[in-house]
Design a protein around this motif. Sequence first.
Motif, PDB file in Angstrom:
ATOM      1  N   VAL A 113       0.859  -1.182   0.000  1.00 44.83           N
ATOM      2  CA  VAL A 113       0.000   0.000   0.000  1.00 44.83           C
ATOM      3  C   VAL A 113       0.896   1.234   0.000  1.00 44.83           C
ATOM      4  O   VAL A 113       1.777   1.370   0.832  1.00 44.83           O
ATOM      5  N   ILE A 114       0.644   2.126  -0.959  1.00 43.58           N
ATOM      6  CA  ILE A 114       1.442   3.329  -1.162  1.00 43.58           C
ATOM      7  C   ILE A 114       0.549   4.551  -0.967  1.00 43.58           C
ATOM      8  O   ILE A 114      -0.556   4.604  -1.507  1.00 43.58           O
ATOM      9  N   SER A 115       1.051   5.540  -0.226  1.00 43.94           N
ATOM     10  CA  SER A 115       0.258   6.753  -0.035  1.00 43.94           C
ATOM     11  C   SER A 115       1.016   8.029  -0.385  1.00 43.94           C
ATOM     12  O   SER A 115       0.451   9.110  -0.298  1.00 43.94           O
ATOM     13  N   SER A 116       2.282   7.911  -0.793  1.00 43.77           N
ATOM     14  CA  SER A 116       3.032   9.111  -1.154  1.00 43.77           C
ATOM     15  C   SER A 116       4.186   8.752  -2.097  1.00 43.77           C
ATOM     16  O   SER A 116       4.590   7.592  -2.196  1.00 43.77           O
ATOM     17  N   ARG A 117       4.709   9.764  -2.753  1.00 47.05           N
ATOM     18  CA  ARG A 117       5.853   9.566  -3.646  1.00 47.05           C
ATOM     19  C   ARG A 117       7.084   9.121  -2.844  1.00 47.05           C
ATOM     20  O   ARG A 117       7.865   8.296  -3.296  1.00 47.05           O
ATOM     21  N   HIS A 118       7.220   9.641  -1.637  1.00 43.71           N
ATOM     22  CA  HIS A 118       8.329   9.250  -0.767  1.00 43.71           C
ATOM     23  C   HIS A 118       8.282   7.743  -0.477  1.00 43.71           C
ATOM     24  O   HIS A 118       9.304   7.056  -0.567  1.00 43.71           O
ATOM     25  N   GLU A 119       7.108   7.234  -0.132  1.00 40.69           N
ATOM     26  CA  GLU A 119       6.964   5.787   0.102  1.00 40.69           C
ATOM     27  C   GLU A 119       7.283   4.991  -1.150  1.00 40.69           C
ATOM     28  O   GLU A 119       7.942   3.952  -1.087  1.00 40.69           O
ATOM     29  N   MET A 120       6.809   5.474  -2.276  1.00 40.40           N
ATOM     30  CA  MET A 120       7.048   4.774  -3.535  1.00 40.40           C
ATOM     31  C   MET A 120       8.548   4.694  -3.830  1.00 40.40           C
ATOM     32  O   MET A 120       9.058   3.640  -4.197  1.00 40.40           O
ATOM     33  N   ASP A 121       9.252   5.800  -3.654  1.00 40.29           N
ATOM     34  CA  ASP A 121      10.700   5.806  -3.901  1.00 40.29           C
ATOM     35  C   ASP A 121      11.421   4.848  -2.952  1.00 40.29           C
ATOM     36  O   ASP A 121      12.318   4.121  -3.359  1.00 40.29           O
ATOM     37  N   ARG A 122      11.004   4.835  -1.709  1.00 38.99           N
ATOM     38  CA  ARG A 122      11.649   3.967  -0.711  1.00 38.99           C
ATOM     39  C   ARG A 122      11.433   2.484  -1.043  1.00 38.99           C
ATOM     40  O   ARG A 122      12.371   1.684  -1.006  1.00 38.99           O
ATOM     41  N   ILE A 123      10.220   2.132  -1.395  1.00 36.19           N
ATOM     42  CA  ILE A 123       9.930   0.730  -1.704  1.00 36.19           C
ATOM     43  C   ILE A 123      10.637   0.309  -2.983  1.00 36.19           C
ATOM     44  O   ILE A 123      11.137  -0.805  -3.087  1.00 36.19           O
ATOM     45  N   THR A 124      10.722   1.205  -3.947  1.00 33.61           N
ATOM     46  CA  THR A 124      11.446   0.890  -5.185  1.00 33.61           C
ATOM     47  C   THR A 124      12.914   0.632  -4.899  1.00 33.61           C
ATOM     48  O   THR A 124      13.508  -0.289  -5.462  1.00 33.61           O
TER      49      THR A 124
ATOM     50  N   PHE B 235       3.623  -4.883  -6.746  1.00 35.14           N
ATOM     51  CA  PHE B 235       2.455  -4.093  -7.121  1.00 35.14           C
ATOM     52  C   PHE B 235       2.281  -2.981  -6.102  1.00 35.14           C
ATOM     53  O   PHE B 235       2.393  -3.209  -4.897  1.00 35.14           O
ATOM     54  N   ALA B 236       1.997  -1.797  -6.576  1.00 34.98           N
ATOM     55  CA  ALA B 236       1.689  -0.669  -5.708  1.00 34.98           C
ATOM     56  C   ALA B 236       0.165  -0.550  -5.639  1.00 34.98           C
ATOM     57  O   ALA B 236      -0.503  -0.503  -6.662  1.00 34.98           O
ATOM     58  N   LEU B 237      -0.367  -0.519  -4.439  1.00 31.98           N
ATOM     59  CA  LEU B 237      -1.809  -0.424  -4.211  1.00 31.98           C
ATOM     60  C   LEU B 237      -2.095   0.890  -3.497  1.00 31.98           C
ATOM     61  O   LEU B 237      -1.460   1.201  -2.488  1.00 31.98           O
TER      62      LEU B 237
ATOM     63  N   SER C  83     -10.998   8.340  -6.319  1.00 32.45           N
ATOM     64  CA  SER C  83     -12.101   9.294  -6.288  1.00 32.45           C
ATOM     65  C   SER C  83     -11.825  10.454  -5.339  1.00 32.45           C
ATOM     66  O   SER C  83     -12.422  11.512  -5.468  1.00 32.45           O
ATOM     67  N   SER C  84     -10.917  10.287  -4.388  1.00 34.80           N
ATOM     68  CA  SER C  84     -10.592  11.363  -3.442  1.00 34.80           C
ATOM     69  C   SER C  84      -9.505  12.297  -3.965  1.00 34.80           C
ATOM     70  O   SER C  84      -9.672  13.509  -3.965  1.00 34.80           O
ATOM     71  N   PHE C  85      -8.382  11.729  -4.383  1.00 37.30           N
ATOM     72  CA  PHE C  85      -7.243  12.534  -4.807  1.00 37.30           C
ATOM     73  C   PHE C  85      -7.135  12.675  -6.318  1.00 37.30           C
ATOM     74  O   PHE C  85      -6.478  13.572  -6.806  1.00 37.30           O
ATOM     75  N   GLY C  86      -7.721  11.734  -7.047  1.00 38.30           N
ATOM     76  CA  GLY C  86      -7.722  11.804  -8.499  1.00 38.30           C
ATOM     77  C   GLY C  86      -6.621  10.984  -9.153  1.00 38.30           C
ATOM     78  O   GLY C  86      -5.625  10.626  -8.531  1.00 38.30           O
ATOM     79  N   VAL C  87      -6.827  10.711 -10.404  1.00 36.60           N
ATOM     80  CA  VAL C  87      -5.888   9.912 -11.188  1.00 36.60           C
ATOM     81  C   VAL C  87      -4.566  10.647 -11.419  1.00 36.60           C
ATOM     82  O   VAL C  87      -3.503  10.029 -11.306  1.00 36.60           O
TER      83      VAL C  87
ATOM     84  N   VAL D 120       2.497  10.018  -8.160  1.00 37.53           N
ATOM     85  CA  VAL D 120       3.091   9.159  -7.129  1.00 37.53           C
ATOM     86  C   VAL D 120       3.792   7.963  -7.766  1.00 37.53           C
ATOM     87  O   VAL D 120       4.887   7.579  -7.357  1.00 37.53           O
ATOM     88  N   MET D 121       3.201   7.385  -8.791  1.00 39.17           N
ATOM     89  CA  MET D 121       3.725   6.161  -9.388  1.00 39.17           C
ATOM     90  C   MET D 121       4.892   6.382 -10.329  1.00 39.17           C
ATOM     91  O   MET D 121       5.763   5.519 -10.460  1.00 39.17           O
ATOM     92  N   GLY D 122       4.923   7.483 -11.027  1.00 41.70           N
ATOM     93  CA  GLY D 122       5.981   7.687 -12.014  1.00 41.70           C
ATOM     94  C   GLY D 122       5.927   6.607 -13.080  1.00 41.70           C
ATOM     95  O   GLY D 122       4.876   6.344 -13.663  1.00 41.70           O
ATOM     96  N   ASP D 123       7.049   5.940 -13.338  1.00 41.36           N
ATOM     97  CA  ASP D 123       7.120   4.897 -14.370  1.00 41.36           C
ATOM     98  C   ASP D 123       6.518   3.562 -13.924  1.00 41.36           C
ATOM     99  O   ASP D 123       6.442   2.634 -14.721  1.00 41.36           O
ATOM    100  N   HIS D 124       6.118   3.449 -12.685  1.00 45.97           N
ATOM    101  CA  HIS D 124       5.605   2.186 -12.138  1.00 45.97           C
ATOM    102  C   HIS D 124       4.078   2.050 -12.285  1.00 45.97           C
ATOM    103  O   HIS D 124       3.489   1.104 -11.793  1.00 45.97           O
ATOM    104  N   ALA D 125       3.425   2.987 -12.968  1.00 46.52           N
ATOM    105  CA  ALA D 125       1.961   2.998 -13.063  1.00 46.52           C
ATOM    106  C   ALA D 125       1.397   1.704 -13.644  1.00 46.52           C
ATOM    107  O   ALA D 125       0.316   1.256 -13.253  1.00 46.52           O
TER     108      ALA D 125
END
Length: 144
Positions: A33-44, A52-54, A61-65, A71-76
């Motif tokens: 489960v990912i909630s920020s770009r910082h988390e995404m970078d750390r897990i990568t 998989f990033a969830l 619907s809250s923050f938008g696509v 947040v995902m960058g190239d991992h979308a």
Amino acid sequence: MPDTDPLRPVAQERPDPALGSRTSLPFHYPVFVISSRHEMDRITRLKGNRFFALSVESAGSSFGVPWWLNVMGDHAGLSVLDCGASPTAARQALDCRVGWAICRVNAAQLRTLDSYDRYRGRILTLRPPSSRIHNLREHPHDSL
């Protein structure tokens, strides 16, 4: 001769047959489960590209696509965006190269989404199980 008795009970069909819930992803990668770009970078950095990033619940619907794409960058392509009950957000996510979308809609709306070839198999109705949080720690005493 057909039975035309008006008092005869008529067997009723369920108007929207259930399609069953779907949580399966095509690969056997861990799900985080990912909630920020910082988390995404750390897990990568920790796990490479084999996960998989969830998103958090109803993030689509809250923050938008666009937020999720940022947040995902190239991992979308290996990500799952939870769109809550918004089929519009789910469609937008899939059109913008997000791998899968979670969409909690009724059976008729789900059939409509599945009628598009490019969405078939990419709409989940339930969140897939995620890996335990301690898998993200470099050392047992690290906190997130």
